[in-house]
Design an enzyme around this catalytic site. Structure first.
Site, PDB file in Angstrom:
ATOM      1  N   THR A  92     -41.379  16.996 -26.960  1.00 46.42           N
ATOM      2  CA  THR A  92     -41.726  16.256 -25.752  1.00 46.42           C
ATOM      3  C   THR A  92     -43.161  15.771 -25.886  1.00 46.42           C
ATOM      4  O   THR A  92     -43.903  16.221 -26.761  1.00 46.42           O
ATOM      5  CB  THR A  92     -41.528  17.145 -24.501  1.00 46.42           C
ATOM      6  OG1 THR A  92     -41.835  16.396 -23.311  1.00 46.42           O
ATOM      7  CG2 THR A  92     -42.432  18.380 -24.548  1.00 46.42           C
ATOM      8  N   CYS A  93     -43.553  14.837 -25.032  1.00 47.29           N
ATOM      9  CA  CYS A  93     -44.923  14.305 -25.066  1.00 47.29           C
ATOM     10  C   CYS A  93     -45.190  13.635 -23.718  1.00 47.29           C
ATOM     11  O   CYS A  93     -44.708  14.100 -22.691  1.00 47.29           O
ATOM     12  CB  CYS A  93     -45.107  13.339 -26.234  1.00 47.29           C
ATOM     13  SG  CYS A  93     -44.013  11.901 -26.183  1.00 47.29           S
ATOM     14  N   GLY A  94     -45.931  12.534 -23.713  1.00 48.00           N
ATOM     15  CA  GLY A  94     -46.195  11.842 -22.465  1.00 48.00           C
ATOM     16  C   GLY A  94     -45.050  10.958 -22.017  1.00 48.00           C
ATOM     17  O   GLY A  94     -44.662  10.961 -20.852  1.00 48.00           O
ATOM     18  N   TRP A 108     -43.100  13.846 -20.293  1.00 50.64           N
ATOM     19  CA  TRP A 108     -43.924  14.225 -19.147  1.00 50.64           C
ATOM     20  C   TRP A 108     -43.947  13.171 -18.041  1.00 50.64           C
ATOM     21  O   TRP A 108     -44.158  13.495 -16.875  1.00 50.64           O
ATOM     22  CB  TRP A 108     -45.354  14.558 -19.579  1.00 50.64           C
ATOM     23  CG  TRP A 108     -46.031  15.377 -18.516  1.00 50.64           C
ATOM     24  CD1 TRP A 108     -46.939  14.968 -17.595  1.00 50.64           C
ATOM     25  CD2 TRP A 108     -45.792  16.760 -18.244  1.00 50.64           C
ATOM     26  NE1 TRP A 108     -47.285  16.004 -16.756  1.00 50.64           N
ATOM     27  CE2 TRP A 108     -46.589  17.122 -17.142  1.00 50.64           C
ATOM     28  CE3 TRP A 108     -44.968  17.733 -18.822  1.00 50.64           C
ATOM     29  CZ2 TRP A 108     -46.593  18.411 -16.605  1.00 50.64           C
ATOM     30  CZ3 TRP A 108     -44.967  19.013 -18.293  1.00 50.64           C
ATOM     31  CH2 TRP A 108     -45.780  19.328 -17.201  1.00 50.64           C
TER      32      TRP A 108
END
Length: 276
Positions: free
Chosen positions: A233-235, A262
């Protein structure tokens, strides 16, 4: 088998692959990748617009489109069924892995990432082409591969039952909640139980992916067991693909990517968030 090809290999095989420029930049950089593509790109490349080839029914950035929408878009770019595809970007390794993952999620097996990307190609004085791409439309048949994609409900389940390890590619300051998110309206912090491996820790100074041993060490230091299921996962689902690429390179067998990342999680009030 590696998901990477070198600039030397590509120079010798330019006529054998469908080359895709997947350049994308953070809004704060105020760059125009489509215009930069026309100003100069690797000969034979087409431009893949990550924000355009996406699901526009959702209020989330560059989410995976439907298989039908992707089939049409890929075909217009001259990507045909069974072709060898090499993806690169203007940063080295940044947005190209997102398109590598997208093609894989749509069932295309023969896709690689150019290690070091366009910057390395230019540093080596290799050929550059200008102007718009004019590909011939081909037939592309997307077959969605759900094994490497996770949605909000799946991640909520993972956070509760710990059936996989969430690994977050954002910076430590964003992960810990010390820095505000670049997108307005999002809470700061991370998912309970998540590990943090900043994507930049996987990239060498020359823009190439670090050697296998250093990649393994980065995940080990973060407490990630690569023999067990992982969801990156990330932004916004972009740099999470860098983690996925690195994990695939070191042989992690069960890895998926949380597409909403996110931007979705931090904006959903029912999603648990922790800091520190």
């Amino acid at each position: 088998m590696s998901n990477l090809v070198s600039t030397e290999w590509l120079a010798a095989h330019l006529g054998d692959v469908r080359l895709v420029d997947a350049s994308w930049y953070m809004p704060a950089e105020k760059r125009q990748p489509a215009q930069e593509f026309e100003a100069g790109h690797i000969p034979g490349a087409v431009f893949f617009d990550i924000d355009t080839i996406a699901d526009h029914s959702l209020d989330l950035p560059h989410m995976l489109p439907s298989a039908g929408e992707f089939s049409a878009a890929a075909g217009k770019l001259g990507i045909g069924d069974g072709e060898s595809v090499v993806v690169y970007d203007g940063s080295g390794i940044f947005s190209a892995p997102r398109v590598w993952w997208t093609l894989r999620a749509m069932g295309h097996k023969d896709v690689k990432v150019l290690d070091g990307g366009f910057p390395k190609w230019k540093r080596e004085g290799r050929a550059i082409e200008t102007g718009p791409a004019k590909p011939n439309t081909k037939s592309f048949t997307a077959t969605f591969k759900p094994q490497i994609v996770r949605d909000f409900d799946a991640v909520m389940g993972i956070v509760k039952d710990k059936s996989a390890r969430m690994v977050d590619a954002r910076s430590a300051s964003r992960f810990n909640g010390e820095e505000k998110e670049p997108r307005a309206g999002l809470r700061s912090g991370h998912m309970p139980g998540a590990a943090n491996v900043h994507f930049r820790s996987l990239i060498a100074a020359d823009g190439t992916l670090k050697p296998r041993g250093q990649l393994c060490a980065a995940f080990e230091q973060a407490g990630v067991d690569t023999s067990k299921p992982i969801v990156t996962t990330c932004g916004s689902g972009l740099t999470a693909a860098i983690l996925m690429l690195a994990l695939d390179e070191i042989g992690a067998a069960d890895v998926a990517l949380y597409d909403g990342s996110w931007t979705e999680w931090g904006g959903r009030p029912e999603a648990p968030v922790v800091t520190g």
